[in-house]
Design a protein around this motif. Structure first.
Motif, PDB file in Angstrom:
ATOM      1  N   ASP A 147       0.811  -1.220   0.000  1.00 22.30           N
ATOM      2  CA  ASP A 147       0.000   0.000   0.000  1.00 22.30           C
ATOM      3  C   ASP A 147       0.843   1.267   0.000  1.00 22.30           C
ATOM      4  O   ASP A 147       0.382   2.313  -0.432  1.00 22.30           O
ATOM      5  CB  ASP A 147      -0.969   0.015   1.190  1.00 22.30           C
ATOM      6  N   GLU A 148       2.085   1.176   0.434  1.00 23.07           N
ATOM      7  CA  GLU A 148       2.968   2.348   0.454  1.00 23.07           C
ATOM      8  C   GLU A 148       3.403   2.761  -0.949  1.00 23.07           C
ATOM      9  O   GLU A 148       3.902   3.858  -1.141  1.00 23.07           O
ATOM     10  CB  GLU A 148       4.180   2.073   1.334  1.00 23.07           C
ATOM     11  N   ARG A 149       3.191   1.891  -1.939  1.00 20.84           N
ATOM     12  CA  ARG A 149       3.580   2.202  -3.321  1.00 20.84           C
ATOM     13  C   ARG A 149       2.421   2.786  -4.129  1.00 20.84           C
ATOM     14  O   ARG A 149       2.559   3.094  -5.302  1.00 20.84           O
ATOM     15  CB  ARG A 149       4.124   0.934  -3.977  1.00 20.84           C
ATOM     16  N   THR A 155      -5.518  -7.351 -14.692  1.00 15.80           N
ATOM     17  CA  THR A 155      -4.258  -7.443 -13.960  1.00 15.80           C
ATOM     18  C   THR A 155      -3.350  -6.342 -14.471  1.00 15.80           C
ATOM     19  O   THR A 155      -2.962  -6.358 -15.639  1.00 15.80           O
ATOM     20  CB  THR A 155      -3.598  -8.818 -14.169  1.00 15.80           C
ATOM     21  N   VAL A 156      -3.058  -5.387 -13.613  1.00  9.88           N
ATOM     22  CA  VAL A 156      -2.229  -4.245 -13.992  1.00  9.88           C
ATOM     23  C   VAL A 156      -0.935  -4.319 -13.191  1.00  9.88           C
ATOM     24  O   VAL A 156      -0.958  -4.270 -11.964  1.00  9.88           O
ATOM     25  CB  VAL A 156      -2.953  -2.907 -13.707  1.00  9.88           C
ATOM     26  N   VAL A 157       0.182  -4.463 -13.901  1.00  7.98           N
ATOM     27  CA  VAL A 157       1.481  -4.519 -13.234  1.00  7.98           C
ATOM     28  C   VAL A 157       2.449  -3.566 -13.923  1.00  7.98           C
ATOM     29  O   VAL A 157       2.319  -3.288 -15.112  1.00  7.98           O
ATOM     30  CB  VAL A 157       2.085  -5.948 -13.241  1.00  7.98           C
ATOM     31  N   GLY A 158       3.369  -3.049 -13.160  1.00  6.27           N
ATOM     32  CA  GLY A 158       4.408  -2.209 -13.728  1.00  6.27           C
ATOM     33  C   GLY A 158       3.976  -0.799 -14.064  1.00  6.27           C
ATOM     34  O   GLY A 158       4.668  -0.110 -14.811  1.00  6.27           O
ATOM     35  N   VAL A 159       2.837  -0.349 -13.515  1.00  9.80           N
ATOM     36  CA  VAL A 159       2.373   1.018 -13.748  1.00  9.80           C
ATOM     37  C   VAL A 159       2.634   1.804 -12.472  1.00  9.80           C
ATOM     38  O   VAL A 159       2.132   1.442 -11.400  1.00  9.80           O
ATOM     39  CB  VAL A 159       0.873   1.064 -14.119  1.00  9.80           C
ATOM     40  N   ASP A 160       3.419   2.867 -12.600  1.00 13.03           N
ATOM     41  CA  ASP A 160       3.775   3.688 -11.450  1.00 13.03           C
ATOM     42  C   ASP A 160       2.528   4.219 -10.758  1.00 13.03           C
ATOM     43  O   ASP A 160       1.658   4.794 -11.397  1.00 13.03           O
ATOM     44  CB  ASP A 160       4.672   4.846 -11.905  1.00 13.03           C
ATOM     45  N   GLY A 161       2.432   4.005  -9.454  1.00 15.85           N
ATOM     46  CA  GLY A 161       1.313   4.499  -8.663  1.00 15.85           C
ATOM     47  C   GLY A 161       0.205   3.488  -8.448  1.00 15.85           C
ATOM     48  O   GLY A 161      -0.670   3.692  -7.616  1.00 15.85           O
ATOM     49  N   GLU A 210      -0.800  -0.451  -7.437  1.00 15.91           N
ATOM     50  CA  GLU A 210      -0.249  -1.613  -6.733  1.00 15.91           C
ATOM     51  C   GLU A 210      -1.385  -2.551  -6.344  1.00 15.91           C
ATOM     52  O   GLU A 210      -1.946  -2.456  -5.257  1.00 15.91           O
ATOM     53  CB  GLU A 210       0.524  -1.162  -5.487  1.00 15.91           C
ATOM     54  N   CYS A 211      -1.752  -3.436  -7.261  1.00 16.66           N
ATOM     55  CA  CYS A 211      -2.854  -4.366  -6.996  1.00 16.66           C
ATOM     56  C   CYS A 211      -2.450  -5.497  -6.053  1.00 16.66           C
ATOM     57  O   CYS A 211      -3.308  -6.271  -5.623  1.00 16.66           O
ATOM     58  CB  CYS A 211      -3.412  -4.908  -8.309  1.00 16.66           C
ATOM     59  N   ASP A 212      -1.172  -5.610  -5.703  1.00 18.98           N
ATOM     60  CA  ASP A 212      -0.744  -6.598  -4.701  1.00 18.98           C
ATOM     61  C   ASP A 212      -1.366  -6.305  -3.339  1.00 18.98           C
ATOM     62  O   ASP A 212      -1.353  -7.159  -2.458  1.00 18.98           O
ATOM     63  CB  ASP A 212       0.784  -6.608  -4.549  1.00 18.98           C
ATOM     64  N   THR A 213      -1.927  -5.112  -3.165  1.00 22.53           N
ATOM     65  CA  THR A 213      -2.550  -4.774  -1.884  1.00 22.53           C
ATOM     66  C   THR A 213      -3.748  -5.663  -1.590  1.00 22.53           C
ATOM     67  O   THR A 213      -4.130  -5.803  -0.428  1.00 22.53           O
ATOM     68  CB  THR A 213      -3.003  -3.305  -1.879  1.00 22.53           C
ATOM     69  N   LEU A 214      -4.335  -6.267  -2.606  1.00 24.26           N
ATOM     70  CA  LEU A 214      -5.482  -7.153  -2.394  1.00 24.26           C
ATOM     71  C   LEU A 214      -5.111  -8.331  -1.497  1.00 24.26           C
ATOM     72  O   LEU A 214      -5.942  -8.844  -0.763  1.00 24.26           O
ATOM     73  CB  LEU A 214      -6.018  -7.663  -3.732  1.00 24.26           C
ATOM     74  N   GLY A 215      -3.871  -8.758  -1.555  1.00 23.36           N
ATOM     75  CA  GLY A 215      -3.406  -9.881  -0.740  1.00 23.36           C
ATOM     76  C   GLY A 215      -2.505  -9.472   0.409  1.00 23.36           C
ATOM     77  O   GLY A 215      -1.918 -10.325   1.066  1.00 23.36           O
ATOM     78  N   GLN A 216      -2.379  -8.175   0.634  1.00 22.58           N
ATOM     79  CA  GLN A 216      -1.511  -7.696   1.720  1.00 22.58           C
ATOM     80  C   GLN A 216      -2.115  -8.065   3.077  1.00 22.58           C
ATOM     81  O   GLN A 216      -3.283  -7.840   3.330  1.00 22.58           O
ATOM     82  CB  GLN A 216      -1.332  -6.180   1.616  1.00 22.58           C
TER      83      GLN A 216
END
Length: 189
Positions: free
Chosen positions: A47-49, A128-134, A136-142
């Motif tokens: 989430d910090e990204r 699925t969006v990856v590599g786009v500055d600002g 961060e969909c990894d937050t779904l599993g954080q």
């Protein structure tokens, strides 16, 4: 005398071996490769990204936010903003949520929530969006501690660039356009 010294030595070795067998490591990463350790911590602080101001795209305007924040099960969710972007030759809406965990244990957004997006009552597929500055969909599993609040992002493929988008959040066991938390975004001018 030699036998007693030998017997004492063997006893000492056996005692040391037995003590060693009962010892367990407190390092959760012991025995893991660097790749396994990296995968375990992939979602930590994702989430910090997040920074929607860095995302190149069009801000989706709020059309109705009367129920954009509320309790969903043992959590509090607020749908905050969205941005329309072009990603892999597709029109995508990236939605940001504020997620507060009140479950009494560590959990993730995806474990306890089901968020969806609709255009003309048509359920929009995930993107699925990856590599786009600002973004961060990894937050779904954080992993989120009890009482902690993080920003979460989720992306959906748009059906068109004219119809409003309704974003909803239900508990993970429910899927419905009428949800405890919802927000309507206008994506065309």
């Amino acid at each position: 005398m030699k036998k007693s010294i030998l017997l004492m030595a063997v006893s000492f070795v056996l005692a040391a071996a037995m003590a060693g067998c009962s010892w367990t490591s407190t390092d959760p990463n012991e025995g893991k490769t660097e790749e396994e350790i990296a995968l375990d911590s992939l979602n930590d602080n994702a989430d910090e990204r997040i920074d929607m101001s860095k995302v190149e795209g069009t801000d989706a305007q709020t059309a109705d936010d009367s129920s954009a924040k509320g309790e969903v099960g043992d959590t509090v969710v607020e749908i905050t903003d969205a941005k329309v972007i072009q990603y892999n030759e597709q029109d995508v809406i990236v939605v940001s949520y504020e997620f507060t965990n009140n479950t009494g244990e560590i959990t993730t957004f995806n474990t306890v929530e089901n968020s969806a997006a609709y255009q003309n009552e048509q359920n929009l597929g995930l993107a699925t969006v990856v590599g786009v500055d600002g973004i961060e969909c990894d937050t779904l599993g954080q992993r989120v501690e009890d009482g902690e609040t993080i920003t979460v992002q989720k992306a959906f493929r748009l059906a068109n660039l004219t119809d409003d988008v309704t974003v909803t959040v239900n508990t993970s066991s429910a899927i419905s356009e009428s949800a405890p938390v919802s927000k309507v975004f206008k994506i065309s001018e």
